[in-house]
Design a protein around this motif. Structure first.
Motif, PDB file in Angstrom:
ATOM      1  N   VAL A  62       0.850  -1.196   0.000  1.00 21.45           N
ATOM      2  CA  VAL A  62       0.000   0.000   0.000  1.00 21.45           C
ATOM      3  C   VAL A  62       0.884   1.244   0.000  1.00 21.45           C
ATOM      4  O   VAL A  62       2.006   1.220   0.507  1.00 21.45           O
ATOM      5  CB  VAL A  62      -0.932   0.050   1.235  1.00 21.45           C
ATOM      6  N   GLU A  63       0.374   2.320  -0.599  1.00 24.35           N
ATOM      7  CA  GLU A  63       1.073   3.597  -0.507  1.00 24.35           C
ATOM      8  C   GLU A  63       0.368   4.444   0.542  1.00 24.35           C
ATOM      9  O   GLU A  63      -0.864   4.524   0.567  1.00 24.35           O
ATOM     10  CB  GLU A  63       1.065   4.336  -1.854  1.00 24.35           C
ATOM     11  N   ALA A  64       1.161   5.033   1.411  1.00 22.79           N
ATOM     12  CA  ALA A  64       0.605   5.886   2.459  1.00 22.79           C
ATOM     13  C   ALA A  64       0.562   7.321   1.935  1.00 22.79           C
ATOM     14  O   ALA A  64       1.567   7.842   1.476  1.00 22.79           O
ATOM     15  CB  ALA A  64       1.477   5.814   3.704  1.00 22.79           C
ATOM     16  N   VAL A 113       6.082   5.144   1.648  1.00 19.93           N
ATOM     17  CA  VAL A 113       5.915   6.510   2.146  1.00 19.93           C
ATOM     18  C   VAL A 113       6.614   7.454   1.171  1.00 19.93           C
ATOM     19  O   VAL A 113       7.684   7.143   0.653  1.00 19.93           O
ATOM     20  CB  VAL A 113       6.522   6.638   3.567  1.00 19.93           C
ATOM     21  N   ASN A 114       5.981   8.598   0.902  1.00 19.38           N
ATOM     22  CA  ASN A 114       6.575   9.586  -0.005  1.00 19.38           C
ATOM     23  C   ASN A 114       7.563  10.480   0.742  1.00 19.38           C
ATOM     24  O   ASN A 114       7.313  10.888   1.868  1.00 19.38           O
ATOM     25  CB  ASN A 114       5.485  10.468  -0.621  1.00 19.38           C
ATOM     26  N   LEU A 115       8.660  10.794   0.085  1.00 17.29           N
ATOM     27  CA  LEU A 115       9.632  11.727   0.689  1.00 17.29           C
ATOM     28  C   LEU A 115       9.696  12.997  -0.156  1.00 17.29           C
ATOM     29  O   LEU A 115       9.496  12.953  -1.371  1.00 17.29           O
ATOM     30  CB  LEU A 115      11.029  11.106   0.733  1.00 17.29           C
ATOM     31  N   PHE A 140      10.361   3.811   0.168  1.00 20.04           N
ATOM     32  CA  PHE A 140      10.263   5.262   0.009  1.00 20.04           C
ATOM     33  C   PHE A 140      10.048   5.585  -1.460  1.00 20.04           C
ATOM     34  O   PHE A 140      10.704   5.021  -2.331  1.00 20.04           O
ATOM     35  CB  PHE A 140      11.552   5.953   0.479  1.00 20.04           C
ATOM     36  N   GLU A 141       9.117   6.501  -1.700  1.00 17.43           N
ATOM     37  CA  GLU A 141       8.915   6.986  -3.065  1.00 17.43           C
ATOM     38  C   GLU A 141       9.548   8.363  -3.169  1.00 17.43           C
ATOM     39  O   GLU A 141       9.270   9.253  -2.370  1.00 17.43           O
ATOM     40  CB  GLU A 141       7.422   7.034  -3.394  1.00 17.43           C
ATOM     41  N   ILE A 142      10.422   8.489  -4.158  1.00 17.70           N
ATOM     42  CA  ILE A 142      11.169   9.742  -4.319  1.00 17.70           C
ATOM     43  C   ILE A 142      10.932  10.241  -5.725  1.00 17.70           C
ATOM     44  O   ILE A 142      11.055   9.476  -6.684  1.00 17.70           O
ATOM     45  CB  ILE A 142      12.666   9.478  -4.101  1.00 17.70           C
ATOM     46  N   VAL A 197      11.246   5.323  -7.834  1.00 17.86           N
ATOM     47  CA  VAL A 197      11.212   6.649  -8.444  1.00 17.86           C
ATOM     48  C   VAL A 197       9.766   6.977  -8.783  1.00 17.86           C
ATOM     49  O   VAL A 197       9.128   6.270  -9.556  1.00 17.86           O
ATOM     50  CB  VAL A 197      12.061   6.658  -9.724  1.00 17.86           C
ATOM     51  N   ASP A 198       9.280   8.060  -8.178  1.00 20.33           N
ATOM     52  CA  ASP A 198       7.886   8.449  -8.323  1.00 20.33           C
ATOM     53  C   ASP A 198       7.733   9.415  -9.504  1.00 20.33           C
ATOM     54  O   ASP A 198       8.702  10.030  -9.943  1.00 20.33           O
ATOM     55  CB  ASP A 198       7.455   9.142  -7.014  1.00 20.33           C
ATOM     56  N   ASP A 199       6.510   9.559  -9.975  1.00 22.96           N
ATOM     57  CA  ASP A 199       6.183  10.538 -11.021  1.00 22.96           C
ATOM     58  C   ASP A 199       7.129  10.428 -12.213  1.00 22.96           C
ATOM     59  O   ASP A 199       7.498  11.438 -12.818  1.00 22.96           O
ATOM     60  CB  ASP A 199       6.248  11.974 -10.462  1.00 22.96           C
ATOM     61  N   LEU A 219      10.130   1.798 -10.759  1.00 19.78           N
ATOM     62  CA  LEU A 219       9.742   3.067 -11.376  1.00 19.78           C
ATOM     63  C   LEU A 219       8.237   3.185 -11.269  1.00 19.78           C
ATOM     64  O   LEU A 219       7.523   2.208 -11.508  1.00 19.78           O
ATOM     65  CB  LEU A 219      10.063   3.048 -12.878  1.00 19.78           C
ATOM     66  N   LYS A 220       7.741   4.388 -10.955  1.00 25.77           N
ATOM     67  CA  LYS A 220       6.292   4.584 -10.994  1.00 25.77           C
ATOM     68  C   LYS A 220       5.983   5.546 -12.136  1.00 25.77           C
ATOM     69  O   LYS A 220       6.379   6.724 -12.083  1.00 25.77           O
ATOM     70  CB  LYS A 220       5.797   5.166  -9.667  1.00 25.77           C
ATOM     71  N   ILE A 221       5.303   5.045 -13.149  1.00 28.56           N
ATOM     72  CA  ILE A 221       4.965   5.911 -14.286  1.00 28.56           C
ATOM     73  C   ILE A 221       3.937   6.935 -13.820  1.00 28.56           C
ATOM     74  O   ILE A 221       2.937   6.577 -13.170  1.00 28.56           O
ATOM     75  CB  ILE A 221       4.364   5.099 -15.455  1.00 28.56           C
TER      76      ILE A 221
END
Ligand code: C2E
Ligand code: CA
Ligand code: CA
Length: 674
Positions: free
Chosen positions: A424-426, A482-484, A514-516, A544-546, A565-567
């Motif tokens: 899950v993403e918080a 968790v997003n940073l 961690f999503e960065i 890697v986010d976005d 990678l997150k597209i």
């Protein structure tokens, strides 16, 4: 500058006065010693002269036997004559010869002849062979009595003593003359000592003061640009306000913020960001007139002080000059960057009477300028009303962290091939007591701009780990992402904070991800790299986010310790109707796989997109089609049904190419409510 010079002069005078005291004391002591010396010398000379007179004038005329008894009258006369001859002009006032029994056998004072006795101690010493003297007062003034032993050339006990009396006055005069002669030498010597001392000390103190001034200068200058820093600026504004109060003049305080500087920093790297700031600083300085100051307050925030302005119009002119010098692109990292700035202006006395009030109102005006893209704005009351909300929110954030108003909503990631829940993403939310549920866009940037980011991040990671541990206790093994923020990756303390949190929850590091954002990682700071490496060494997974919104360099991506990678959802949401986006998604999936990374698609809003992604071989999907972000209790119930290995997956695990999503928003609503 002027005050420091008078200060220095005052200090010098003080030192000169204080150091005079020991020099004068030394002078007094030396003078005493030298005077004593001169007196001794004078007396010794007189004594020797008296002894000489005694030997030449008296002793030579006599034989030791003559002293046995009183001398005959002729001999007495002869001695009188010899004495007169031996002593120059009245140098001897009298002579009295005593034999070893202390009987006077001869005296220029005939009354004494035949008597026995005299000054006992002097006579005794003289009879032992020493010449002694004493000063005594006679009827005709002070005299020096010199007791000269009479040995007649032979050794052994003297046969008698000649008491030679000489006037003291010439001796005193000689001593006085001698003493006077030492004063110039003493004075010059002491003066030289004093001057040398002053020179040495002022030289040393000048060096010390310079060093102190350099240090002070460093404390007041911004290290990157050499401009005044925040402290220096505040001091200068304070001083300008004092002067303006006396003279009844206007002061202008401007705050300037570069628009989109963060992007430059993130995409071109901090080194280039720094270069840009330096070049801009130089340009801003070029606009200044005598007495005006430009300072860098931190980040991309500059401040300008105009300490004496005639009217508002003149301030607007200066603001326009600043905008004008920024119009020309700045060359950085091989690019010509167009830099826009927003300036907020506050005036004394209209908008505030103190440094804080003026900086705050200028800040409010600057936000207004940024918002309206107008370049510069003077502060107005209306701004204040608009801005009050934002400021209040910053003020409340601290309390929100402490009182647990910041919570996480959770959104699942689903394995597109098997249909299983992969994690899950918080996503942070602020349960604001009055404003209701606030999305992260409304408060995360506030935390980033204030000093609260670390506290917020630590609180949120803690929250995510607690949830993770609660789920584990219920038998649900679920990884949490968790997003940073970019700034988190500049915080050297983050790895140790993380270590502490992980061990306090006794969770394996692999349960956290961690999503960065892409731009964060592309900023080529060594620091960010070092922190990322540490995080991955701890065992936390990084993604890697976005992805697709920045300017990633592929070779760079390969060196990073990331696993996925997150597209970005902007490509995914419309890929079913926009072929261009579908192409991007497809090539990103291939690229990720070629780099050995897993690929996640976010923004999966429909069944169609879901199937398309699965067909393209994308590993995971996330989006409203599967589930919206849910508060913890609802997420728990969702997971209880779908995350258990024994329970059916949220998607019918049929052919990976034709997945049948069973969890839609409506289905879930029905499921939870029903
Ligand atoms: P993000 O990391 O890209 O998070 C995904 C955002 O897309 C979330 O918005 C989520 O609610 C939304 N979303 C999910 N599925 C769909 C979908 O199918 N369609 C559409 N249109 N949107 C979808 P949210 O929660 O408002 O978060 C916005 C951003 O705030 C996040 O973007 C993330 O960058 C940031 N953020 C969230 N939580 C935190 C946090 O704890 N710390 C930091 N530093 N940033 C956070
Ligand atoms: Ca994210
Ligand atoms: Ca994202």
């Amino acid at each position: 500058m002027d005050t420091s010079r008078t200060q220095k002069r005052k200090w010098l005078v003080e030192f000169a006065a204080i150091s005079l005291v020991p020099v004068l004391l030394l002078g007094v002591v030396l003078e005493q010693a030298m005077r004593g010396n001169a007196r001794e010398r004078g007396l010794a000379e007189a004594t020797n002269e008296a002894a000489l007179v005694s030997r030449l004038g008296v002793e030579r005329q006599l034989a030791p036997e003559d002293l046995r008894t009183v001398l005959g009258p002729e001999l007495q006369e002869a001695l009188d004559g010899a004495l007169r001859a031996a002593s120059t002009a009245d140098a001897v006032k009298g002579s009295t010869v005593r034999n070893a029994d202390l009987m006077v056998v001869y005296s220029t004072d005939r009354k004494l002849v035949g008597r026995t006795g005299g000054p006992a101690s002097q006579l005794r010493q003289a009879l032992e062979g020493s010449i002694v003297s004493r000063i005594s007062s006679g009827p005709r003034g002070k005299v020096l009595d010199v007791f000269v032993p009479m040995s007649f050339g032979a050794g052994g006990q003297p046969a008698g003593v000649n008491e030679v009396t000489v006037p003291y006055q010439p001796i005193a005069a000689a001593i006085a003359k001698d003493t006077r002669a030492i004063y110039p030498t003493l004075f010059i010597g002491l003066l030289l000592l004093y001057l040398t001392m002053l020179a040495v000390v002022t030289g040393a103190s000048a060096r010390l003061r310079k060093r102190a001034a350099d240090k002070e200068q460093a404390a007041l200058a911004d290290a990157l640009t050499g401009l005044a820093n925040r402290t220096a600026f505040q001091n200068l504004v304070h001083r300008a306000l004092l002067a303006a109060r006396r003279r009844d003049t206007l002061v202008a305080v401007m705050l300037m913020d570069l628009d989109r500087f963060k992007e430059v920093n993130d995409t071109l790297g901090h080194h280039n960001g720094d270069l840009l700031l330096q070049r801009i600083a130089a340009r801003l300085e070029g606009v200044l007139r005598e007495g005006e100051t430009v300072a860098r307050l931190g980040g991309d925030e500059f401040a300008i002080l105009l300490p004496d302005v005639p009217h508002r119009g003149a301030v607007a002119q200066v603001a326009k000059r600043f905008m004008k010098v920024l119009e020309e692109p700045v060359a950085v990292g091989g690019l010509a960057l167009q830099v826009d700035a927003s300036i907020g202006i506050a005036l004394y006395p209209e908008h505030g009477h103190h440094v804080e009030a003026l900086t705050r109102t200028a800040d409010v005006a600057m936000y207004k300028a940024k918002e309206s893209r107008s370049g510069f704005e003077f502060y107005t009351e209306e701004h204040n009303r608009n801005d009050a909300g934002r400021l209040a929110l910053v003020g409340e954030l601290r309390r929100a962290i402490d009182e647990g108003e910041l919570v996480f909503y959770y959104q699942p990631k689903v394995d597109l091939q098997s249909g299983r829940i992969a994690g899950v993403e918080a996503l942070a939310r602020w349960e604001h007591p009055r404003r209701g549920l606030l999305p992260p866009d409304e408060f995360v940037p506030l935390a980033e701009r204030s000093s609260l980011l670390r506290a917020m991040t630590v609180h949120l990671i803690d929250t995510a780990l607690r949830q993770c541990s609660v789920w584990r206790a219920q038998g649900i093994e679920m990884n949490v992402a968790v997003n940073l923020s970019t700034q988190n990756l500049l915080d050297l303390q983050l790895p140790s904070d993380l270590d502490r949190l992980l061990s306090s929850w006794r969770l394996p590091p692999g349960s956290l991800e961690f999503e960065i954002t892409e731009s964060t990682i592309m900023g080529d700071t060594r620091r960010a790299m070092a922190i990322l490496t540490k995080l991955s060494q701890i065992g936390v997974r990084l993604s890697v986010d976005d992805f697709g919104t920045g300017y990633s360099s592929l070779s760079y991506l390969k060196q990073l310790p990331v696993s996925a990678l997150k597209i970005d959802k902007s490509f995914v949401m419309t890929m079913n109707e926009d072929d261009g986006n579908a192409m991007i998604v497809q090539s990103t999936i291939d690229l990720g796989h070629n780099l050995g990374l897993q690929v996640v698609a976010e923004g999966v809003e429909s069944e169609k997109v879901y199937s398309q992604l699965a067909a393209l071989g994308c590993d995971y999907g996330q989006g409203y089609f599967l589930s919206r972000p849910l508060p913890p209790d609802k997420m728990t119930r969702w997971l209880e049904v779908f995350a258990q290995p024994s329970v059916a997956s949220p998607l019918a695990a049929g052919s990976p190419l034709e997945p049948e999503p069973v969890v839609t928003d409506d289905a879930l609503k029905e499921w939870i409510i029903g």
